[in-house]
Design an enzyme around this catalytic site. Structure first.
Site, PDB file in Angstrom:
ATOM      1  N   ASP A  27       0.801  -1.234   0.000  1.00  0.00           N
ATOM      2  CA  ASP A  27       0.000   0.000   0.000  1.00  0.00           C
ATOM      3  C   ASP A  27       0.835   1.286   0.000  1.00  0.00           C
ATOM      4  O   ASP A  27       1.747   1.437   0.826  1.00  0.00           O
ATOM      5  CB  ASP A  27      -0.879   0.045   1.244  1.00  0.00           C
ATOM      6  CG  ASP A  27      -1.781  -1.152   1.396  1.00  0.00           C
ATOM      7  OD1 ASP A  27      -1.718  -2.068   0.565  1.00  0.00           O
ATOM      8  OD2 ASP A  27      -2.551  -1.182   2.381  1.00  0.00           O
ATOM      9  N   GLU A 209     -10.601  -1.365   3.451  1.00  0.00           N
ATOM     10  CA  GLU A 209      -9.281  -0.863   3.806  1.00  0.00           C
ATOM     11  C   GLU A 209      -9.017   0.466   3.103  1.00  0.00           C
ATOM     12  O   GLU A 209      -9.710   0.842   2.161  1.00  0.00           O
ATOM     13  CB  GLU A 209      -8.188  -1.870   3.426  1.00  0.00           C
ATOM     14  CG  GLU A 209      -8.263  -3.177   4.177  1.00  0.00           C
ATOM     15  CD  GLU A 209      -7.097  -4.106   3.893  1.00  0.00           C
ATOM     16  OE1 GLU A 209      -6.558  -4.669   4.859  1.00  0.00           O
ATOM     17  OE2 GLU A 209      -6.727  -4.275   2.709  1.00  0.00           O
TER      18      GLU A 209
END
Length: 502
Positions: A27, A209
């Site tokens: 990420d 998320e």
């Protein structure tokens, strides 16, 4: 081609995209423009090329294309892994981490507490600060600053809100397994007050998320602002695995209200294609936006991988690239608001390259036409199609007559697809070989595509970026051909311009 086919260590290292030198990344975190540079932090395993030992890696760029990798910014330790989060420039020193002469950068990140911590089993939000422009960081002695006692509370995106309700910091985070976005406010980044929550809604086929919340002008009108809430999820994407969805609505400083929710509560699988997706491909995940980008541009970058096979893609010693940075905008299309995306800084313009291959109007009929002189492994291809009688038409990139990645349009079905079943190395994981599709309609009777091809990826921007499809591919180094095709009838290529780096 099988996964046992020999490749050199850097066969697939991208030329246009960021990848760590010799470690794992996932990420993007802490995205900010500061000190004249774009700072890209990211989930990083500093000692291996698979997920683990989560810390924040760091790279900087002046142009969003050439990146310089720096030492690990915030490292895990025996008590915590450093999960995703964001960075703000605390220009008024509300946190009191700064000095009289130096305002701090403040990182707000998720502490995933380990067995050595008194908070073991909990995910909570913590702070670190930097007084040297983001290169070295000190963890706040009072961490964590926000603890809900939850094992799945993570991924804080913080921004400064200035509006009718006042001026304060807002945190957007998730209760991942509850499919819920939670919003908090703070005056000093240390003490947080719950504002509201959002969800479950639309896609809930996997944990939520990496949220983001930001305003955008509608059709470029600064007097008409709407707010965009991004929620990534894994799995549950439109073509399986990881993906990112978005909602459009209003934020009054307390509550986000969506005007684009299709289904409340848990997802109706039959309606998956009706939701609004950042990208319809397999490999665009955890996308979030930069803070403080010049000229108020809203710039986003995503992790170019998928949790279905992320640890097994055939790259070494590095593993996982980032997408190209995209500028996003809101457009009204047939009375509906849609997010449009284009590459923020065109690699060809930055490089000063002119198209190396062009083609004017050409008809194709039930054939595959290899474009002599168009071969290459790193390219941008801009082209338009006008449908005729063909059931399907499109182009093949990184081809050699046996393998290739097919980008096709099926006008009767209103679909565009990327077929990577014969794209090169595919059998390293059972779910990698795929055909991934998205809804696509003609505009004024034609289709416009911009395709960015790199050593291990294809990013397709269709109809001015109203639809994007991002896919990893792992072709042979000798598979460099470009071809046009039509099946079941005719189609016309209105124009084609190709820029080649290699």
């Amino acid at each position: 081609m099988t996964a046992s086919t020999a490749t050199t260590a850097d066969t697939f290292r991208p030329a246009l995209h960021y990848a760590a030198r010799n470690t794992w990344l996932n990420d993007p975190n802490g995205l900010i423009h500061h000190g004249g540079l774009y700072h890209l932090y990211y989930q990083n395993n500093p000692v291996d090329n698979v997920w683990g030992n989560m810390s924040w890696g760091h790279a900087t760029s002046a142009d969003l294309l050439a990146w310089t990798e720096h030492p690990v910014a915030i490292a895990c330790d025996e008590e915590e892994d450093i999960f995703s989060g964001s960075i703000v420039f605390d220009r008024h020193n509300t946190s009191a981490f700064g000095t009289e002469s130096q305002a701090p950068l403040v990182a707000v990140y998720t502490s995933a507490f380990k067995a050595g911590s008194t908070h073991h089993g909990v995910q909570a939000q913590s702070l670190a600060y930097s007084l040297d422009g983001g290169y070295t960081w000190t963890k706040h002695a009072g961490n964590p600053v926000l603890d809900r006692g939850s094992a799945e509370f993570r991924d804080p995106k913080v921004f400064r809100y200035d509006g009718d309700a006042g001026s304060y910091w807002v945190m957007v985070a998730v209760e991942a397994k509850d499919f819920m976005v939670v919003l908090y406010k703070s005056e000093d980044l240390k003490d947080w007050e719950l504002l509201s929550s959002f969800g479950p809604a639309n896609a809930t086929g996997g944990v939520w998320e990496c949220p983001d919340l930001f305003p955008l002008p509608v059709d470029g009108d600064p007097e008409n602002l709407k707010w965009v809430l991004v929620v990534n999820l894994n799995p549950g994407g439109p073509n399986h695995g990881s993906a990112g969805q978005y909602f459009i609505g209003d934020f009054d400083g307390t509550t986000f209200t969506s005007s684009t929710t299709v289904t409340e509560g848990l997802q109706d699988p039959a309606r998956l294609g009706e939701y609004q997706w950042l990208d319809w491909g397999r490999d665009y995940y955890a996308a979030v936006s930069f803070s403080d980008a010049p000229d108020n541009r809203r710039l986003m970058i995503g992790w170019m991988n998928n949790w279905q096979y992320a640890n097994e893609i055939p790259t070494s010693p590095w593993r996982s690239p980032m997408s190209l940075v995209r500028e996003v905008s809101l457009r009204t299309v047939d009375g509906t608001l849609r997010l449009a995306q284009h590459v923020a800084e065109d690699p060809a313009s930055v490089s000063g390259l002119a198209p190396s291959f062009t083609l004017e109007a050409a008809a194709i009929s039930n054939e595959m036409v290899v474009l002599d002189g168009a071969a290459g492994s790193v390219q941008r291809i801009d082209l338009t199609f006008t449908p005729g009688t063909a059931a399907e038409f499109g182009l093949v990139v990184r081809g050699d007559g046996t393998q290739g990645t097919r980008i096709g349009i099926q006008p009767a079905q209103g679909r565009i697809f990327v077929d990577r079943r014969d794209s090169g190395l595919t059998d390293f994981h059972e779910s990698f070989a795929s055909i991934d599709s998205a809804p696509l309609l003609a505009i004024d009777g034609s289709y416009q595509l911009s395709v960015y091809v790199d050593h291990c990826s294809v990013e397709v921007f269709a109809q001015g970026g109203l639809v994007t499809v991002t896919e990893l591919i792992f072709p042979s180094t000798t598979s460099t051909g470009v071809a046009l095709y039509a099946s079941g009838g005719t189609a016309t290529v209105g124009s084609l311009n190709l820029t080649r780096w290699s």
